[in-house]
Design a protein around this motif. Structure first.
Motif, PDB file in Angstrom:
ATOM      1  N   LEU A 168       0.822  -1.206   0.000  1.00 42.62           N
ATOM      2  CA  LEU A 168       0.000   0.000   0.000  1.00 42.62           C
ATOM      3  C   LEU A 168       0.861   1.262   0.000  1.00 42.62           C
ATOM      4  CD1 LEU A 168      -3.021  -0.764   2.363  1.00 42.62           C
ATOM      5  CD2 LEU A 168      -2.972  -0.636  -0.128  1.00 42.62           C
ATOM      6  N   ALA A 171       1.970   1.647  -3.509  1.00 44.46           N
ATOM      7  CA  ALA A 171       0.852   1.984  -4.389  1.00 44.46           C
ATOM      8  C   ALA A 171       0.458   3.454  -4.238  1.00 44.46           C
ATOM      9  CB  ALA A 171      -0.343   1.082  -4.089  1.00 44.46           C
ATOM     10  N   SER A 175       0.876   6.399  -6.937  1.00 47.09           N
ATOM     11  CA  SER A 175      -0.353   7.082  -7.351  1.00 47.09           C
ATOM     12  C   SER A 175      -0.230   8.597  -7.229  1.00 47.09           C
ATOM     13  CB  SER A 175      -1.534   6.589  -6.505  1.00 47.09           C
ATOM     14  OG  SER A 175      -1.760   5.208  -6.698  1.00 47.09           O
ATOM     15  N   LEU A 214      -6.819  -1.185  -5.226  1.00 48.57           N
ATOM     16  CA  LEU A 214      -5.762  -1.082  -4.232  1.00 48.57           C
ATOM     17  C   LEU A 214      -6.255  -1.014  -2.796  1.00 48.57           C
ATOM     18  CD1 LEU A 214      -3.325   1.423  -5.977  1.00 48.57           C
ATOM     19  CD2 LEU A 214      -3.248  -1.070  -5.964  1.00 48.57           C
ATOM     20  N   THR A 215      -7.540  -0.859  -2.588  1.00 52.31           N
ATOM     21  CA  THR A 215      -8.064  -0.741  -1.226  1.00 52.31           C
ATOM     22  C   THR A 215      -9.120  -1.813  -0.977  1.00 52.31           C
ATOM     23  OG1 THR A 215      -9.766   0.845  -1.921  1.00 52.31           O
ATOM     24  CG2 THR A 215      -7.651   1.745  -1.201  1.00 52.31           C
TER      25      THR A 215
END
Length: 260
Positions: A168, A171, A175, A214-215
């Protein structure tokens, strides 16, 4: 025709072997710096892990705790985290070495916008990681704990947790590089600001798709990633005005205007 602004004083292209030797030396410097940082952080590996695990531990039910299912996990998980933190902490030096390697082959106008973008990319990457830790992690872990089935005690393995949060962190860091990508598209002439602006609806949909992938599958955490990506896309459009390349016709018009 303009030539690259070499900084080696001679203005001559270095032999291929010389480039390889320079690249090797800069890689060695990066490795040495990472190892030096790691040697200092390794003594605080457990404290660093406790800090990273804070968002989960704070929301775990009373009596719950993290566990280590592997024999060597209590040793290797914190040290792995300390090594990753060392790389992240050394990133300014690593990117500086990369800049010093490629800068001699760039034109002056390329250097003028490349260095600010390099600094901005570092700050945005760190900003994405901080955003994930302080705002997203608490929401994600609270959601996971709230959805735990009755009769199930949540006791997360420390190695699995580390892999999850590192993914995360990366990511969100990547992002948050959306403005840099937008500016580069405009600065290199691949796309114009108008073309990118016309594709805004696709960018918004893509932002929510990235947030969904991603979540965890809850609207709050997905929105917490998608909305910043969208806002950063708009920010990249605003700042791309400063990096719009001059068209050939504009240069010709200027040349004619300057002619006696």
């Amino acid at each position: 025709m303009a030539q690259p602004d070499f900084d080696d004083g001679g203005g001559l292209e270095q032999p291929f072997i010389s480039h390889l030797v320079e690249l090797r030396n800069r890689l060695i410097r990066c490795i040495v710096v990472v190892l030096l940082v790691f040697s200092g952080l390794s003594f605080k590996a457990n404290e660093i892990y406790a800090f990273v695990a804070g968002p989960l531990v704070e929301h775990m039910p009373a009596g719950s705790q993290m566990i280590a299912t592997g024999v060597a996990s209590p040793f290797f998980a914190p040290f792995k985290l300390a090594l990753v933190v060392s790389v992240f902490a050394s990133m300014p030096f690593i990117l500086h070495q990369a800049w010093a390697f490629i800068a001699p082959g760039l034109y002056r106008h390329e250097k003028r916008f490349a260095l600010p973008l390099l600094v901005a990319s570092i700050l945005l990457f760190y900003g994405g990681m901080a955003f994930a830790y302080f705002l997203v992690f608490p929401v994600i872990f609270q959601f996971m704990i709230m959805t735990t089935p009755p009769g199930v005690t949540m006791m997360t393995d420390i190695t699995q947790y580390l892999d999850f949060v590192l993914a995360l962190f990366f990511a969100f860091g990547v992002s948050f590089e959306v403005p840099i990508a937008t500016i580069l598209l405009v600065a290199t002439g691949i796309m114009t600001r108008e073309n990118i602006a016309d594709k805004r609806p696709y960018a918004v949909v893509l932002a929510f798709v990235v947030g969904m992938v991603l979540t965890p599958p809850d609207v709050v955490s997905q929105t917490m990633l998608a909305v910043p990506i969208w806002m950063l896309f708009e920010l990249g459009l605003v700042f791309s005005r400063l990096f719009v390349p001059k068209s050939v016709s504009a240069i010709e018009d200027q040349t004619e205007a300057d002619a006696p």
